[in-house]
Scaffold this motif. Structure first.
Motif, PDB file in Angstrom:
ATOM      1  N   ILE A  59       0.802  -1.223   0.000  1.00  0.00           N
ATOM      2  CA  ILE A  59       0.000   0.000   0.000  1.00  0.00           C
ATOM      3  C   ILE A  59       0.830   1.266   0.000  1.00  0.00           C
ATOM      4  O   ILE A  59       0.335   2.343   0.306  1.00  0.00           O
ATOM      5  CB  ILE A  59      -0.996   0.016   1.191  1.00  0.00           C
ATOM      6  N   GLY A  60       2.111   1.136  -0.353  1.00  0.00           N
ATOM      7  CA  GLY A  60       2.912   2.341  -0.539  1.00  0.00           C
ATOM      8  C   GLY A  60       2.423   3.119  -1.754  1.00  0.00           C
ATOM      9  O   GLY A  60       1.927   2.535  -2.723  1.00  0.00           O
ATOM     10  N   ASP A  61       2.558   4.437  -1.720  1.00  0.00           N
ATOM     11  CA  ASP A  61       2.082   5.264  -2.831  1.00  0.00           C
ATOM     12  C   ASP A  61       2.736   4.878  -4.152  1.00  0.00           C
ATOM     13  O   ASP A  61       2.074   4.848  -5.197  1.00  0.00           O
ATOM     14  CB  ASP A  61       2.374   6.743  -2.549  1.00  0.00           C
ATOM     15  N   ASP A  62       4.036   4.592  -4.127  1.00  0.00           N
ATOM     16  CA  ASP A  62       4.726   4.238  -5.370  1.00  0.00           C
ATOM     17  C   ASP A  62       4.200   2.932  -5.945  1.00  0.00           C
ATOM     18  O   ASP A  62       3.958   2.819  -7.158  1.00  0.00           O
ATOM     19  CB  ASP A  62       6.242   4.168  -5.152  1.00  0.00           C
ATOM     20  N   THR A  63       3.975   1.950  -5.070  1.00  0.00           N
ATOM     21  CA  THR A  63       3.451   0.654  -5.529  1.00  0.00           C
ATOM     22  C   THR A  63       2.039   0.796  -6.076  1.00  0.00           C
ATOM     23  O   THR A  63       1.707   0.245  -7.135  1.00  0.00           O
ATOM     24  CB  THR A  63       3.473  -0.364  -4.377  1.00  0.00           C
ATOM     25  N   LEU A  64       1.195   1.544  -5.383  1.00  0.00           N
ATOM     26  CA  LEU A  64      -0.181   1.731  -5.844  1.00  0.00           C
ATOM     27  C   LEU A  64      -0.230   2.451  -7.186  1.00  0.00           C
ATOM     28  O   LEU A  64      -1.031   2.100  -8.058  1.00  0.00           O
ATOM     29  CB  LEU A  64      -0.985   2.512  -4.796  1.00  0.00           C
ATOM     30  N   GLN A  65       0.616   3.445  -7.366  1.00  0.00           N
ATOM     31  CA  GLN A  65       0.613   4.161  -8.643  1.00  0.00           C
ATOM     32  C   GLN A  65       1.075   3.251  -9.781  1.00  0.00           C
ATOM     33  O   GLN A  65       0.510   3.282 -10.874  1.00  0.00           O
ATOM     34  CB  GLN A  65       1.484   5.417  -8.535  1.00  0.00           C
ATOM     35  N   ARG A  66       2.080   2.421  -9.525  1.00  0.00           N
ATOM     36  CA  ARG A  66       2.520   1.477 -10.557  1.00  0.00           C
ATOM     37  C   ARG A  66       1.419   0.477 -10.879  1.00  0.00           C
ATOM     38  O   ARG A  66       1.163   0.176 -12.052  1.00  0.00           O
ATOM     39  CB  ARG A  66       3.778   0.728 -10.084  1.00  0.00           C
ATOM     40  N   GLU A  67       0.783  -0.074  -9.846  1.00  0.00           N
ATOM     41  CA  GLU A  67      -0.271  -1.064 -10.056  1.00  0.00           C
ATOM     42  C   GLU A  67      -1.466  -0.471 -10.796  1.00  0.00           C
ATOM     43  O   GLU A  67      -2.196  -1.173 -11.489  1.00  0.00           O
ATOM     44  CB  GLU A  67      -0.727  -1.648  -8.713  1.00  0.00           C
ATOM     45  N   ALA A  68      -1.679   0.830 -10.626  1.00  0.00           N
ATOM     46  CA  ALA A  68      -2.773   1.502 -11.319  1.00  0.00           C
ATOM     47  C   ALA A  68      -2.384   1.896 -12.745  1.00  0.00           C
ATOM     48  O   ALA A  68      -3.176   2.499 -13.463  1.00  0.00           O
ATOM     49  CB  ALA A  68      -3.199   2.748 -10.543  1.00  0.00           C
ATOM     50  N   GLY A  69      -1.153   1.551 -13.147  1.00  0.00           N
ATOM     51  CA  GLY A  69      -0.705   1.861 -14.494  1.00  0.00           C
ATOM     52  C   GLY A  69      -0.339   3.312 -14.691  1.00  0.00           C
ATOM     53  O   GLY A  69      -0.372   3.824 -15.817  1.00  0.00           O
ATOM     54  N   ARG A  70       0.027   3.977 -13.599  1.00  0.00           N
ATOM     55  CA  ARG A  70       0.340   5.397 -13.669  1.00  0.00           C
ATOM     56  C   ARG A  70       1.834   5.645 -13.462  1.00  0.00           C
ATOM     57  O   ARG A  70       2.540   4.817 -12.901  1.00  0.00           O
ATOM     58  CB  ARG A  70      -0.454   6.180 -12.626  1.00  0.00           C
TER      59      ARG A  70
END
Length: 283
Positions: free
Chosen positions: A233-244
């Protein structure tokens, strides 16, 4: 985590049978895009459903409260009770103060709070004006199946993190920092939010260490579950998983590495003073 057969909290408000809009449908065509929005919403504490097409909203009632729902509710109640005992002891012994516990609102689908609507897309959050935590226990299913952060102690970490925001409120930290954020530009506000969230992770680590010592409730692998949840749930991981594209200036909770590091710091040192994220230059 050993939790069955132990006392639950008296500070649970159960709204699961009140009905309301049922949140977001993630199946069918475009499901991955919807899921990305929901996942980001869970951990940014922002209801992102307005970004979705009306056809992706499922206007249903709260739904049946199943046996699995009841077990999750009992788990939350016991975990909340554990936090109450731990933080009451810390306030009394370290601060010479009385800890006033938060209430926790269980809902299914959607409900209202003084901080706005609570839904599946908003995820667990703490609302300072009410001094209440809002939680749809269906979130634990998403935590496990969608985010790869399974295990009961991963779920306990989520509850402990939201309780930690109440601890910040009790200490006067949350209201003070949020007052500064309201007068700041977006970049400064986001940076302060990261420090708030990482301190809450550190407080969660303190709780884990004290719960282990006080109740003997931790089992082998529990801390690994919490560390994995922090990573997912780190911001960097979430952004990558969201394709951003990863945009550090937009972070509000911290990177996966930072979240793990501050949880571990609280767990290893076990004192409030170890969690001063506001006095360090490098997080």
């Amino acid at each position: 985590m050993k939790w069955r057969g132990r006392r639950g909290s008296g500070n649970i408000i159960d709204r699961r049978r009140m009905g309301g809009r049922r949140g977001v449908a993630v199946g069918g065509a475009g499901g991955l895009g919807v899921l990305a929005i929901v996942v980001v919403g869970y951990f940014l504490g922002v209801d992102l459903t307005p970004l979705l097409d009306d056809r992706q909203l499922a206007p249903q009632g709260g739904g049946e409260v199943t046996a699995a729902d009841e077990e999750r509710a009992q788990f939350v109640s016991v975990t909340l009770a554990d936090t109450e005992e731990v933080w009451s002891e810390i306030f009394a012994t370290e601060l010479g103060a009385t800890y006033d516990p938060a209430e926790l609102v269980l809902f299914k689908g959607a409900t209202q709070s003084a901080c706005g609507g609570a839904s599946a897309a908003s995820g667990p959050f703490y609302c300072p004006p009410e001094e209440r935590i809002f939680l749809d226990t269906d979130f634990f299913v998403t935590l496990d199946r969608r985010l790869g952060a399974g295990g009961d102690f991963a779920a306990a970490y989520v509850v402990a993190h939201e309780v930690a925001h109440h601890v910040q409120q009790e200490l006067g930290i949350l209201s003070e920092v949020n007052a500064v954020r309201r007068q700041s530009d977006e970049a400064t506000s986001n940076a302060l939010s990261v420090r708030i969230e990482l301190q809450a992770d550190c407080f969660s680590g303190i709780w884990a260490a004290r719960a282990e010592a006080r109740f003997g409730s931790l089992e082998p692998g529990d801390i690994a579950e919490a560390m994995n949840a922090a990573a997912q749930i780190g911001d960097d991981t979430l952004q990558r998983e969201a394709g951003r594209t990863v945009r550090p200036e937009s972070f509000t909770h911290g990177t996966s590495e930072q979240r793990q590091s501050w949880f571990a710091r609280g767990y290893e040192q076990g004192e409030i003073a170890a969690c001063d994220t506001f006095s360090v230059e490098t997080l």
